[in-house]
Design an enzyme around this catalytic site. Structure first.
Site, PDB file in Angstrom:
ATOM      1  N   GLY A 157       1.889   1.882  10.670  1.00  0.00           N
ATOM      2  CA  GLY A 157       2.820   3.003  10.579  1.00  0.00           C
ATOM      3  C   GLY A 157       3.491   3.367  11.893  1.00  0.00           C
TER       4      GLY A 157
ATOM      5  N   GLU B 119      -5.938  -5.342  10.140  1.00  0.00           N
ATOM      6  CA  GLU B 119      -4.917  -4.337  10.403  1.00  0.00           C
ATOM      7  C   GLU B 119      -5.210  -3.637  11.728  1.00  0.00           C
ATOM      8  OE1 GLU B 119      -2.820  -2.890   6.682  1.00  0.00           O
ATOM      9  OE2 GLU B 119      -4.679  -1.779   6.733  1.00  0.00           O
TER      10      GLU B 119
ATOM     11  N   LYS C  79       0.223   4.239  -0.329  1.00  0.00           N
ATOM     12  CA  LYS C  79      -0.416   5.440   0.229  1.00  0.00           C
ATOM     13  C   LYS C  79      -0.166   6.655  -0.687  1.00  0.00           C
ATOM     14  CE  LYS C  79       0.149   3.388   4.732  1.00  0.00           C
ATOM     15  NZ  LYS C  79      -0.100   3.531   6.135  1.00  0.00           N
TER      16      LYS C  79
ATOM     17  N   ASN D  16       0.878  -1.165   0.000  1.00  0.00           N
ATOM     18  CA  ASN D  16       0.000   0.000   0.000  1.00  0.00           C
ATOM     19  C   ASN D  16       0.921   1.222   0.000  1.00  0.00           C
ATOM     20  OD1 ASN D  16      -1.800   2.047   0.452  1.00  0.00           O
ATOM     21  ND2 ASN D  16      -2.285   1.481   2.567  1.00  0.00           N
TER      22      ASN D  16
HETATM   23  C1  PEP Z   1      -1.058  -0.014   5.917  1.00  0.00           C
HETATM   24  O1  PEP Z   1      -1.143   1.194   5.765  1.00  0.00           O
HETATM   25  O2  PEP Z   1      -1.921  -0.751   5.441  1.00  0.00           O
HETATM   26  C2  PEP Z   1       0.068  -0.545   6.675  1.00  0.00           C
HETATM   27  C3  PEP Z   1       0.024  -1.779   7.076  1.00  0.00           C
HETATM   28  O3  PEP Z   1       1.107   0.324   6.913  1.00  0.00           O
HETATM   29  P1  PEP Z   1       2.509  -0.024   7.635  1.00  0.00           P
HETATM   30  O4  PEP Z   1       3.012  -1.310   7.035  1.00  0.00           O
HETATM   31  O5  PEP Z   1       3.390   1.116   7.333  1.00  0.00           O
HETATM   32  O6  PEP Z   1       2.207  -0.194   9.080  1.00  0.00           O
END
Ligand code: PEP
Length: 248
Positions: free
Chosen positions: A172, A166, A11, A9
């Site tokens: 993050g 998640e 973003k 992802n």
């Molecule tokens: C996400 O935004 O879906 C995610 C898992 O981010 P990160 O891996 O940076 O925690």
């Protein structure tokens, strides 16, 4: 045996050039016959990446999809538009969408249906905040988010979808759920689906997301109900992303 899926992802990161370089570097680490790897990229890079990834195992996805088919919805992108650009997946209900842009369980369920209607596989993101976990509400929260989609779309619709668990506190932050913490929730999600349809529960891919990195991926991905990862930060570095893919 479920096929694993490692999904990035990106973003709101990068530039047109850096998106192409990142995809090129990821593709360079893949070989013919590889499967189960995808990147959800900013909408504006989809056309470039469709062209670039045409003969590669790297699938491309979007990070959201409109909850309407077409019309006067300024700023939205429909699933027909995504499909036209070769999008295989669309994230729906990512926690950043839920917390910053007001996506509700109901609108997420509608986005899920819209994606599926045009052959874009929705990746339903669900997960609890730290406060909710500390109040022992993890399972209630995840069940409510999941049930909203099942009620709207029907259990059969889960056949052509992916779920990403998640925990919001792990996204993050550099803090990852332990293998056991993640497995416990993944198992509960699968059991909730199994109560309605055993076959779908056995076949649906449930990804873990939240600070997954090469160093912790192996343990998480070895858990019985974790079928892959949704990766934010570490997906912006081809080497890290490929290392996670290779640790499946
Ligand atoms: C996400 O935004 O879906 C995610 C898992 O981010 P990160 O891996 O940076 O925690």
């Amino acid at each position: 045996m479920r096929q694993s899926l490692i999904m990035g992802n990106w973003k709101m990161n990068g530039s047109r050039e850096s998106a192409k370089s990142l995809a090129t570097a990821i593709m360079a680490g893949l070989k013919e016959g590889d499967t189960g790897i995808a990147a959800c990229v900013p909408y504006v890079y989809l056309a470039d990446l469709q062209e670039l990834t045409a003969n590669s195992p790297l699938a491309v996805g979007a990070q959201n999809v409109a909850d309407q088919e077409s019309g006067a919805y300024t700023g939205e992108i429909s699933s027909t538009m995504l499909k036209e650009l070769g999008c295989e997946y669309a994230l729906v209900g990512h926690s950043e969408r839920r917390s910053y842009y007001g996506d509700t369980d109901e609108s997420v369920a509608t986005r899920f249906c819209e994606a599926q209607k045009n052959g874009v596989t929705p990746v339903l993101c669900i997960g609890e905040t730290l406060e909710e976990r500390e109040a022992n509400k993890t399972f209630d929260v995840v069940n409510t988010q999941l049930d909203a989609v099942i009620e709207k779309a029907g259990i059969e619709a889960l056949k052509n979808s992916v779920i990403a668990y998640e925990p919001v506190w792990a996204i993050g932050t550099g803090v990852t759920a332990s293998d056991e913490q993640a497995q416990e929730v993944h198992k509960a999600i699968r059991e909730r689906i199994a109560a309605k349809d055993q076959t779908i529960a056995e076949s649906i891919q449930i990804l873990y997301g939240g600070s997954m990195k090469p160093a912790n991926a192996k343990g998480l991905l070895a858990m019985a109900d974790i079928d892959g990862g949704l990766i934010g930060g570490a997906s912006l570095d081809a080497e890290s992303f490929l290392a996670i893919y290779q640790s499946v």
